[in-house]
Design a protein around this motif. Structure first.
Motif, PDB file in Angstrom:
ATOM      1  N   VAL A  13       0.768  -1.057  -0.012  1.00 44.56           N
ATOM      2  CA  VAL A  13       0.077  -0.014  -0.063  1.00 44.56           C
ATOM      3  C   VAL A  13       0.863   1.262  -0.013  1.00 44.56           C
ATOM      4  O   VAL A  13       0.497   2.172   0.547  1.00 44.56           O
ATOM      5  CB  VAL A  13      -1.047  -0.101   1.054  1.00 44.56           C
ATOM      6  CG1 VAL A  13      -2.269  -1.103   1.185  1.00 44.56           C
ATOM      7  CG2 VAL A  13      -0.042  -0.060   2.610  1.00 44.56           C
ATOM      8  N   LEU A  19      -1.712   0.787  -4.805  1.00 45.89           N
ATOM      9  CA  LEU A  19      -3.063   0.816  -4.533  1.00 45.89           C
ATOM     10  C   LEU A  19      -4.163   0.222  -5.534  1.00 45.89           C
ATOM     11  O   LEU A  19      -5.053  -0.409  -5.421  1.00 45.89           O
ATOM     12  CB  LEU A  19      -3.466   1.940  -3.835  1.00 45.89           C
ATOM     13  CG  LEU A  19      -2.892   2.193  -2.482  1.00 45.89           C
ATOM     14  CD1 LEU A  19      -3.268   3.568  -1.930  1.00 45.89           C
ATOM     15  CD2 LEU A  19      -3.356   1.163  -1.326  1.00 45.89           C
ATOM     16  N   ALA A  39       0.266   1.076   7.213  1.00 48.61           N
ATOM     17  CA  ALA A  39       0.602   2.563   6.892  1.00 48.61           C
ATOM     18  C   ALA A  39       1.269   2.328   5.443  1.00 48.61           C
ATOM     19  O   ALA A  39       2.079   1.176   5.300  1.00 48.61           O
ATOM     20  CB  ALA A  39       1.222   3.162   7.914  1.00 48.61           C
ATOM     21  N   PRO A  40       1.614   3.299   4.681  1.00 46.10           N
ATOM     22  CA  PRO A  40       2.495   3.107   3.304  1.00 46.10           C
ATOM     23  C   PRO A  40       4.012   2.725   3.823  1.00 46.10           C
ATOM     24  O   PRO A  40       4.480   3.396   4.802  1.00 46.10           O
ATOM     25  CB  PRO A  40       2.322   4.591   2.740  1.00 46.10           C
ATOM     26  CG  PRO A  40       0.949   5.046   3.309  1.00 46.10           C
ATOM     27  CD  PRO A  40       0.758   4.669   4.748  1.00 46.10           C
ATOM     28  N   PHE A  78       0.783  11.366   1.653  1.00 41.96           N
ATOM     29  CA  PHE A  78      -0.756  11.118   1.652  1.00 41.96           C
ATOM     30  C   PHE A  78      -1.486  12.025   0.784  1.00 41.96           C
ATOM     31  O   PHE A  78      -2.365  11.339   0.012  1.00 41.96           O
ATOM     32  CB  PHE A  78      -1.426  11.274   3.180  1.00 41.96           C
ATOM     33  CG  PHE A  78      -0.970  10.176   3.943  1.00 41.96           C
ATOM     34  CD1 PHE A  78      -1.855   8.952   3.808  1.00 41.96           C
ATOM     35  CD2 PHE A  78      -0.323  10.153   4.934  1.00 41.96           C
ATOM     36  CE1 PHE A  78      -1.408   7.623   4.817  1.00 41.96           C
ATOM     37  CE2 PHE A  78       0.064   9.182   5.960  1.00 41.96           C
ATOM     38  CZ  PHE A  78      -0.515   7.948   5.682  1.00 41.96           C
ATOM     39  N   VAL A  81      -1.295  10.553  -2.825  1.00 38.81           N
ATOM     40  CA  VAL A  81      -1.868   9.304  -2.802  1.00 38.81           C
ATOM     41  C   VAL A  81      -3.386  10.081  -3.149  1.00 38.81           C
ATOM     42  O   VAL A  81      -4.062   9.173  -4.233  1.00 38.81           O
ATOM     43  CB  VAL A  81      -1.905   8.405  -1.821  1.00 38.81           C
ATOM     44  CG1 VAL A  81      -2.948   7.250  -2.035  1.00 38.81           C
ATOM     45  CG2 VAL A  81      -0.580   7.656  -1.793  1.00 38.81           C
ATOM     46  N   GLU A 116      -1.734   4.258   9.713  1.00 39.88           N
ATOM     47  CA  GLU A 116      -2.921   3.362   9.262  1.00 39.88           C
ATOM     48  C   GLU A 116      -4.144   3.942   9.172  1.00 39.88           C
ATOM     49  O   GLU A 116      -4.754   3.652   8.191  1.00 39.88           O
ATOM     50  CB  GLU A 116      -3.124   2.140  10.324  1.00 39.88           C
ATOM     51  CG  GLU A 116      -1.812   1.230  10.703  1.00 39.88           C
ATOM     52  CD  GLU A 116      -0.512   1.336  10.346  1.00 39.88           C
ATOM     53  OE1 GLU A 116       0.110   2.271  10.949  1.00 39.88           O
ATOM     54  OE2 GLU A 116       0.357   0.296   9.959  1.00 39.88           O
ATOM     55  N   ASN A 119      -4.371   5.918   5.924  1.00 38.38           N
ATOM     56  CA  ASN A 119      -4.411   5.013   4.708  1.00 38.38           C
ATOM     57  C   ASN A 119      -5.668   4.232   4.433  1.00 38.38           C
ATOM     58  O   ASN A 119      -6.257   4.114   3.471  1.00 38.38           O
ATOM     59  CB  ASN A 119      -3.125   4.053   4.812  1.00 38.38           C
ATOM     60  CG  ASN A 119      -2.403   3.755   3.691  1.00 38.38           C
ATOM     61  OD1 ASN A 119      -2.594   4.473   2.620  1.00 38.38           O
ATOM     62  ND2 ASN A 119      -1.985   2.464   3.599  1.00 38.38           N
TER      63      ASN A 119
END
Ligand code: ADP
Ligand code: ASP
Ligand code: MG
Length: 439
Positions: A13, A19, A39-40, A78, A81, A116, A119
């Motif tokens: 991830v 993803l 988490a990433p 984030f 993403v 986490e 995400n």
């Protein structure tokens, strides 16, 4: 129709590209109803894991050092993403809350858990699944121990009202204080197992970056063979001893509910990976199932003549260690010697006082301390049925010129543990691997 719980680890991830892969995997099987995310993680060698960056922010905060730039790196990841996936999640708003909590002196656990949390928000939006926060559902007592049954009940009743959900891994709540509490590192695997138990899943899929458990850490033994089936019991030995693929505490909840765990590769989704179940009868050629190990232990060897005639000697050792809050890993013993093997990091800080207490209360003839010891476990249900397994193992180590500092064979006979010097760790693992698998 069944229920599958799929947990995706950090590298699965790590960014928008990954993803999209997990979306394809999830959509390929409509049974994949409950998704747990880490988490990433790292996108490439040398990259940073979001969790590491968050812990680093926490350390800066604790020491009153500026953390704005660091937190900005996390925010940017984030944000990237969000833009890449085109989802509607208020990342700026979420970070405003986090910054405010940091100003108020939030805990390191809270901060670490945000990787986490955020995400899972993004993935839920991307998949069109519900987001279910684990704060308040996964419960710990005041000492940080998981409250297994309370957690099971809370997860079960909440998830019953979500047909499909994305759930953040790694954290829950301290039931006494109501504050966020995390598992130890790699703990999203445990969240996955708890969710699998709560929803009575048919299978717990753990998606990572290797096509299953390999017989040895691929970073040490290049081209190590995959393990197609393994029992919970063997896996726990390997995980505990450092095979980091699955957190050691993830096995128990799955085992309780008799749910098979399947380790799969997000980057090679057609590979079947490793299946972990209650029983595994090794194949005819399977003498050992796997090898794993950890570095940085200390062995304290205590010598005393006629020790074996002295009642309660080991009990006294254990009581002293308990007083100092030091756990032991192994206690191999001979007629006049007992060795305690402890994690060096746990010992540091207490070392001199502990040795003094041993000296005073046990009155030994002598004591010796060996630092920089690595423990290596060779595990396999097939070992107990064979003769000469230990002989082959020790011969292999002797031929590789590895000094053995300690030997312990579990009474269950599914593992043999040897202590070697840290510097010989990799060499020893390769020698054992070659002896059993290298033909
Ligand atoms: P995730 O981020 O998906 O949770 P981890 O990094 O925790 O993944 O676990 C996967 C890694 O475990 C692999 O990339 C590999 O380097 C390491 N590893 C250690 N021992 C083994 C083993 N015996 N078999 C496979 N992988 C192993
Ligand atoms: N993100 C956490 C860690 O890096 C938990 C996990 O990935 O399982 O340890
Ligand atoms: Mg992991």
């Amino acid at each position: 129709m069944g229920i599958k719980v799929a947990k995706f680890g950090g590298s699965s991830v790590a960014d928008g590209i990954q993803l999209r892969k997990i979306k394809d995997i999830i959509e390929a099987d409509s049974d994949r109803k409950y998704i747990v995310v880490s988490a990433p993680g790292k996108r490439y060698d040398g990259d940073n894991k979001i969790t590491d960056l968050l812990y680093l922010c926490g350390t800066h905060m604790e020491h009153n050092l500026p953390y704005d730039q660091l937190l900005q790196v996390v925010t940017d990841r984030f944000m990237a993403v969000k833009v890449n996936l085109g989802v509607d999640v208020d990342i700026d708003g979420e970070f405003a809350v986090i910054r405010e909590n940091m100003r108020k002196g939030c805990s390191a656990d809270y901060l670490a858990s945000r990787g986490e949390y955020l995400n899972a928000l993004l993935v839920a939006a991307f998949l069109g699944y519900d987001f279910v926060d684990t704060a308040g559902l996964i419960k710990f007592d005041g000492k940080g121990r998981l409250l297994l049954e309370e957690t099971d009940e809370a997860l079960r009743s909440e998830l019953a009202s979500h047909e499909r959900a994305v759930i953040p891994g790694f954290y829950g709540t301290n039931a006494e204080t109501g504050r966020v509490r995390t598992f130890s590192r790699g703990g999203s695997d445990i969240t996955g197992a708890l969710v699998a138990r709560a929803v009575k899943a048919d299978i717990y899929e753990n998606w990572t970056d290797v096509s299953g458990f390999l017989k040895a850490d691929p970073r040490i033994v290049a081209g190590a063979k995959p393990i197609s089936r393994i029992s919970y019991k063997e896996l726990r030995e390997l995980s505990y001893m450092g095979a980091s693929v699955l957190h050691e505490d993830a096995i128990y909840p799955a085992k309780l509910a008799n749910i098979p765990i399947n380790i799969r590769n997000t980057n090679a989704p057609d590979d079947m990976g490793t299946i972990i179940t209650a029983e595994h009868e090794g194949g005819a050629d399977d003498v050992i199932t796997g090898i794993a190990g950890k570095k940085d232990f200390t062995v304290i060897a205590i010598y005393k003549n006629m020790m074996s005639n002295e009642r309660g000697f080991v009990r006294r050792i254990l009581t002293i260690m308990e007083d100092f809050d030091v756990d032991f890993e192994h206690i191999p013993s001979g007629i006049d010697t007992v060795s305690v093997v402890v994690d060096t990091q746990q010992l540091n800080g207490n070392r001199d006082d502990l040795m003094e207490a041993f000296e005073r209360q046990l009155n030994p003839d002598s004591m010796e301390v060996f630092d920089d010891i690595a423990l290596i476990a060779t595990v396999g249900c097939g070992m107990s049925r064979r003769h000469g397994v230990s002989a082959a193992l020790f011969t292999a180590l002797a031929e590789a010129e590895v000094n053995i500092r300690m030997i312990d064979q579990g009474s269950s006979e599914i593992n043999i543990i040897v202590g070697v010097e840290n510097k010989d760790f990799e060499k020893a693992i390769r020698a054992i691997y070659d002896a059993f698998e290298g033909k």
